[in-house]
Design a protein around this motif. Structure first.
Motif, PDB file in Angstrom:
ATOM      1  N   MET A   7      -9.447   5.874  19.465  1.00  0.00           N
ATOM      2  CA  MET A   7      -9.538   7.170  19.423  1.00  0.00           C
ATOM      3  C   MET A   7      -9.354   7.467  18.209  1.00  0.00           C
ATOM      4  N   LEU A   8      -9.272   6.777  16.860  1.00  0.00           N
ATOM      5  CA  LEU A   8      -9.212   7.213  15.712  1.00  0.00           C
ATOM      6  C   LEU A   8     -10.043   6.427  14.728  1.00  0.00           C
ATOM      7  N   PRO A   9     -10.661   7.358  13.753  1.00  0.00           N
ATOM      8  CA  PRO A   9     -11.701   6.276  13.040  1.00  0.00           C
ATOM      9  C   PRO A   9     -11.087   5.132  12.129  1.00  0.00           C
ATOM     10  N   GLU A  10     -11.629   4.298  11.900  1.00  0.00           N
ATOM     11  CA  GLU A  10     -10.957   3.177  11.350  1.00  0.00           C
ATOM     12  C   GLU A  10     -10.302   3.214  10.257  1.00  0.00           C
ATOM     13  N   ASP A  11     -10.961   4.436   9.510  1.00  0.00           N
ATOM     14  CA  ASP A  11     -10.184   4.595   8.038  1.00  0.00           C
ATOM     15  C   ASP A  11      -8.958   5.507   8.218  1.00  0.00           C
ATOM     16  N   GLU A  12      -8.642   5.838   9.270  1.00  0.00           N
ATOM     17  CA  GLU A  12      -7.375   6.397   9.761  1.00  0.00           C
ATOM     18  C   GLU A  12      -6.143   5.833  10.307  1.00  0.00           C
ATOM     19  N   ILE A  13      -6.452   4.417  10.388  1.00  0.00           N
ATOM     20  CA  ILE A  13      -5.735   3.599  10.699  1.00  0.00           C
ATOM     21  C   ILE A  13      -4.743   2.635   9.926  1.00  0.00           C
ATOM     22  N   LEU A  14      -3.325   2.706  10.236  1.00  0.00           N
ATOM     23  CA  LEU A  14      -2.521   1.894   9.282  1.00  0.00           C
ATOM     24  C   LEU A  14      -2.083   0.992  10.174  1.00  0.00           C
ATOM     25  N   LEU A  15      -2.097  -0.273   9.406  1.00  0.00           N
ATOM     26  CA  LEU A  15      -1.297  -1.397   9.973  1.00  0.00           C
ATOM     27  C   LEU A  15      -0.365  -1.680   9.076  1.00  0.00           C
ATOM     28  N   SER A  16       0.487  -2.773   9.713  1.00  0.00           N
ATOM     29  CA  SER A  16       1.586  -3.455   8.757  1.00  0.00           C
ATOM     30  C   SER A  16       0.756  -4.909   8.436  1.00  0.00           C
ATOM     31  N   GLU A  17       1.358  -5.340   7.403  1.00  0.00           N
ATOM     32  CA  GLU A  17       0.853  -6.676   6.704  1.00  0.00           C
ATOM     33  C   GLU A  17       0.729  -7.716   7.818  1.00  0.00           C
ATOM     34  N   LYS A  18       1.689  -7.696   8.624  1.00  0.00           N
ATOM     35  CA  LYS A  18       1.818  -8.820   9.849  1.00  0.00           C
ATOM     36  C   LYS A  18       0.535  -8.389  10.735  1.00  0.00           C
ATOM     37  N   ASP A  19       0.324  -7.061  10.993  1.00  0.00           N
ATOM     38  CA  ASP A  19      -0.704  -7.009  12.031  1.00  0.00           C
ATOM     39  C   ASP A  19      -2.214  -7.185  11.510  1.00  0.00           C
ATOM     40  N   LYS A  20      -2.281  -7.063  10.098  1.00  0.00           N
ATOM     41  CA  LYS A  20      -3.395  -7.408   9.531  1.00  0.00           C
ATOM     42  C   LYS A  20      -3.941  -8.743   9.593  1.00  0.00           C
ATOM     43  N   ALA A  21      -2.792  -9.501   9.899  1.00  0.00           N
ATOM     44  CA  ALA A  21      -3.050 -11.003   9.779  1.00  0.00           C
ATOM     45  C   ALA A  21      -3.267 -11.587  11.187  1.00  0.00           C
ATOM     46  N   LEU A  22      -2.986 -10.931  12.232  1.00  0.00           N
ATOM     47  CA  LEU A  22      -3.176 -11.344  13.543  1.00  0.00           C
ATOM     48  C   LEU A  22      -4.403 -11.896  13.757  1.00  0.00           C
TER      49      LEU A  22
END
Length: 177
Positions: free
Chosen positions: A154-169
């Motif tokens: 429901m949000l554009p990709e450029d508005e999504i904020l991830l933790s470093e841990k979640d970026k590495a999933l």
């Protein structure tokens, strides 16, 4: 409480009855009788996040798997449950629901599901009960934008904020479910 079953077996929405008057309101947020007999919550967690924060898709493996009862105390999220039970008829299907402090809906996510949410309003407070204690060695997850699951967050990709841990999933292809 009104209970609505989702298309994913064991996953359901709870809508509490709200009693209000000039003083304010009251609602029952949990009653053990509404849950399977093998679910006994042992841990409560709470997070505060800004719009765009995405937490997930998370799950605990093996004997540390967790069922969760999730709700929003303030703000709004899009909540996602993904069936990762290999023998399930709905394996790799997902269900989404908007939870906020206006509709007061709660989602029960059984063991064998990955779970995540994206925050749709600033200063959102998200709370959840777990039926098993957190175990760092058993934590796992799936990349939020895995093409095999294809979740609309429901949000554009450029508005999504991830933790470093979640970026590495990992993606589903690299997991052995």
């Amino acid at each position: 409480m009104n209970i609505t079953h989702t298309p994913l077996a064991g996953c359901f929405i709870i809508e509490p009855q709200i009693f209000g008057d000039a003083r304010g309101s009251f609602m029952e947020t949990y009653n053990e009788k509404n849950f399977p007999a093998d679910v006994h919550f042992v841990q409560d967690n709470q997070s505060t996040s800004q719009k765009g924060v995405l937490r997930g898709l998370h799950f605990q493996t093996g004997k540390h798997a967790q069922a969760k009862l999730v709700r929003v105390i303030r703000g709004e999220v899009l909540d996602i449950a993904v069936d990762i039970r290999p023998k399930s008829k709905t394996f790799l299907q997902h269900f989404s629901v908007v939870l906020n402090n206006q509709n007061n809906k709660q989602l029960f996510v059984p063991r064998g599901f990955a779970h995540g949410f994206i925050v749709l309003k600033d200063d959102t407070i998200f709370a959840y009960k777990c039926d098993n204690l957190y175990n760092k060695e058993a934590e796992s997850g799936i990349m939020y934008n895995d093409p095999e699951i294809a979740i609309d967050w429901m949000l554009p990709e450029d508005e999504i904020l991830l933790s470093e841990k979640d970026k590495a999933l990992p993606t589903l292809k690299s997991l052995s479910l």
